[in-house]
Design an enzyme around this catalytic site. Structure first.
Site, PDB file in Angstrom:
ATOM      1  N   ASN A  12     207.905  97.740  47.198  1.00  0.00           N
ATOM      2  CA  ASN A  12     207.996  98.575  48.398  1.00  0.00           C
ATOM      3  C   ASN A  12     207.284  97.806  49.512  1.00  0.00           C
ATOM      4  O   ASN A  12     206.058  97.790  49.562  1.00  0.00           O
ATOM      5  CB  ASN A  12     207.319  99.931  48.123  1.00  0.00           C
ATOM      6  CG  ASN A  12     207.201 100.774  49.381  1.00  0.00           C
ATOM      7  OD1 ASN A  12     207.823 100.486  50.398  1.00  0.00           O
ATOM      8  ND2 ASN A  12     206.396 101.837  49.302  1.00  0.00           N
ATOM      9  N   LYS A  14     207.090  98.433  52.546  1.00  0.00           N
ATOM     10  CA  LYS A  14     206.570  99.270  53.641  1.00  0.00           C
ATOM     11  C   LYS A  14     206.939  98.609  54.975  1.00  0.00           C
ATOM     12  O   LYS A  14     207.980  97.945  55.062  1.00  0.00           O
ATOM     13  CB  LYS A  14     205.066  99.495  53.478  1.00  0.00           C
ATOM     14  CG  LYS A  14     204.728 100.028  52.075  1.00  0.00           C
ATOM     15  CD  LYS A  14     203.354 100.576  51.956  1.00  0.00           C
ATOM     16  CE  LYS A  14     203.141 101.047  50.517  1.00  0.00           C
ATOM     17  NZ  LYS A  14     201.869 101.724  50.328  1.00  0.00           N
ATOM     18  N   GLU A  98     203.407 108.516  51.905  1.00  0.00           N
ATOM     19  CA  GLU A  98     203.230 108.232  53.338  1.00  0.00           C
ATOM     20  C   GLU A  98     204.249 108.999  54.164  1.00  0.00           C
ATOM     21  O   GLU A  98     203.948 109.466  55.266  1.00  0.00           O
ATOM     22  CB  GLU A  98     203.310 106.707  53.575  1.00  0.00           C
ATOM     23  CG  GLU A  98     202.062 106.008  53.033  1.00  0.00           C
ATOM     24  CD  GLU A  98     202.274 104.571  52.576  1.00  0.00           C
ATOM     25  OE1 GLU A  98     203.297 103.962  52.930  1.00  0.00           O
ATOM     26  OE2 GLU A  98     201.380 104.067  51.850  1.00  0.00           O
ATOM     27  N   GLY A 173     197.148 101.699  47.908  1.00  0.00           N
ATOM     28  CA  GLY A 173     196.560 100.812  48.908  1.00  0.00           C
ATOM     29  C   GLY A 173     195.044 100.828  48.932  1.00  0.00           C
ATOM     30  O   GLY A 173     194.423 100.303  49.844  1.00  0.00           O
ATOM     31  N   SER A 211     198.154 100.550  43.689  1.00  0.00           N
ATOM     32  CA  SER A 211     197.274  99.414  43.419  1.00  0.00           C
ATOM     33  C   SER A 211     197.603  98.684  42.115  1.00  0.00           C
ATOM     34  O   SER A 211     196.705  98.235  41.405  1.00  0.00           O
ATOM     35  CB  SER A 211     195.804  99.847  43.456  1.00  0.00           C
ATOM     36  OG  SER A 211     195.466 100.319  44.753  1.00  0.00           O
TER      37      SER A 211
HETATM   38  P1  PGA Z   1     200.106  99.775  46.681  1.00  0.00           P
HETATM   39  O1  PGA Z   1     201.268 100.757  47.196  1.00  0.00           O
HETATM   40  O2  PGA Z   1     200.663  99.004  45.533  1.00  0.00           O
HETATM   41  O3  PGA Z   1     199.804  98.912  47.864  1.00  0.00           O
HETATM   42  O4  PGA Z   1     198.964 100.655  46.283  1.00  0.00           O
HETATM   43  C1  PGA Z   1     202.144 101.369  46.292  1.00  0.00           C
HETATM   44  C2  PGA Z   1     203.111 102.267  47.034  1.00  0.00           C
HETATM   45  O5  PGA Z   1     202.690 102.901  48.006  1.00  0.00           O
HETATM   46  O6  PGA Z   1     204.286 102.367  46.674  1.00  0.00           O
END
Ligand code: PGA
Length: 247
Positions: A12, A14, A98, A173, A211
């Protein structure tokens, strides 16, 4: 006896990327083939065409990070599932925390988006997950079951076609991953719910997200009900993402 489920790792991105950075990242993913897992990248809408062209002759799949609940019409700024299908999108992430938090997406909107995607043959990756406050209040199970149940209810007999992603909001995150045991216990709850509702729970993929990094992916993916990952930050570096895809 469980149906074997093939591991799926979805990046992802983002709101990250640029044309040169994407080209480098995708080249790195292509160079590391073959993968034993199914691998996909969910990129910003504007990069879908280019991503599709780059990955066209490979088995790496691509998708979006959102989709409109509507098929077409006066919805400025939205992108329909039909448009995504035209570009060969295999997946559309829906209900990411999000989107729920910053765009006020309710369980019902998330369900409508999942339905719109499936109607065009795009597999929704439906995200569920509790906040830290909800976990500390002992509401984790109730929250994820409520979120999933809205989607199951709307998709009805098609619910078995979706991919589910459990993403505890407090782990996204933050560098704070759910332990394999914490994640597994929620995944088991979700699988039981999917099984009860669709009869196909044993065949459905449930990804963990939050994470995931090269050094914790293997222990998470080794859990019996964790079928891969939805990867944010670590999906932006080819070496890290490839390592996770191989975990
Ligand atoms: P992250 O995000 O691996 O940076 O924690 C995962 C996600 O939001 O899909």
């Amino acid at each position: 006896m469980n149906t074997p489920r093939k591991t799926l790792v979805v990046g992802n991105w983002k709101m990250h990327g640029s044309r040169p950075a994407n080209a480098e990242l995708l080249a790195g993913l292509l160079a590391a083939r073959p993968y034993t897992a199914d691998v996909a990248v969910c990129v910003p809408f504007v990069y879908l065409s280019e991503t599709a062209a780059t990955l066209a002759s490979s088995d790496i799949r691509w998708g979006s990070q959102d989709v409109s609940a509507h098929a077409q019409g006066a919805y400025t700024g939205e992108v329909s599932a039909g448009m995504l299908a035209e570009l060969g999108c295999r997946y559309a992430i829906v209900g990411h925390s999000e989107r729920r938090a910053y765009h006020a997406e309710s369980d019902e909107i998330v369900a409508a988006k999942a339905q719109a995607a499936l109607a065009k043959g795009v597999t929704p990756v439906v995200c569920v997950g509790e906040t830290l406050a909800e976990r500390e209040a002992g509401q984790t199970e109730a929250v994820v079951k409520r979120q999933l149940s809205a989607v199951i209810h709307t998709l009805a007999h098609c619910a078995a076609e979706m991919v589910v992603a459990y993403e505890p909001v407090w782990a996204i995150g933050t560098g704070r991953t759910a332990s394999p045991e914490q994640a597994q216990s929620v995944h088991a709850v979700l699988r039981a719910q999917l099984q009860a509702a669709t009869g196909h729970g044993a065949a459905m993929r449930i990804l963990y997200g939050g994470s995931v990094k090269p050094d914790n992916a293997a222990s998470l993916f080794a859990q019996p009900d964790i079928d891969g990952g939805l990867i944010g930050g670590a999906a932006l570096k080819a070496a890290d993402f490839v390592a996770i895809c191989r975990a």
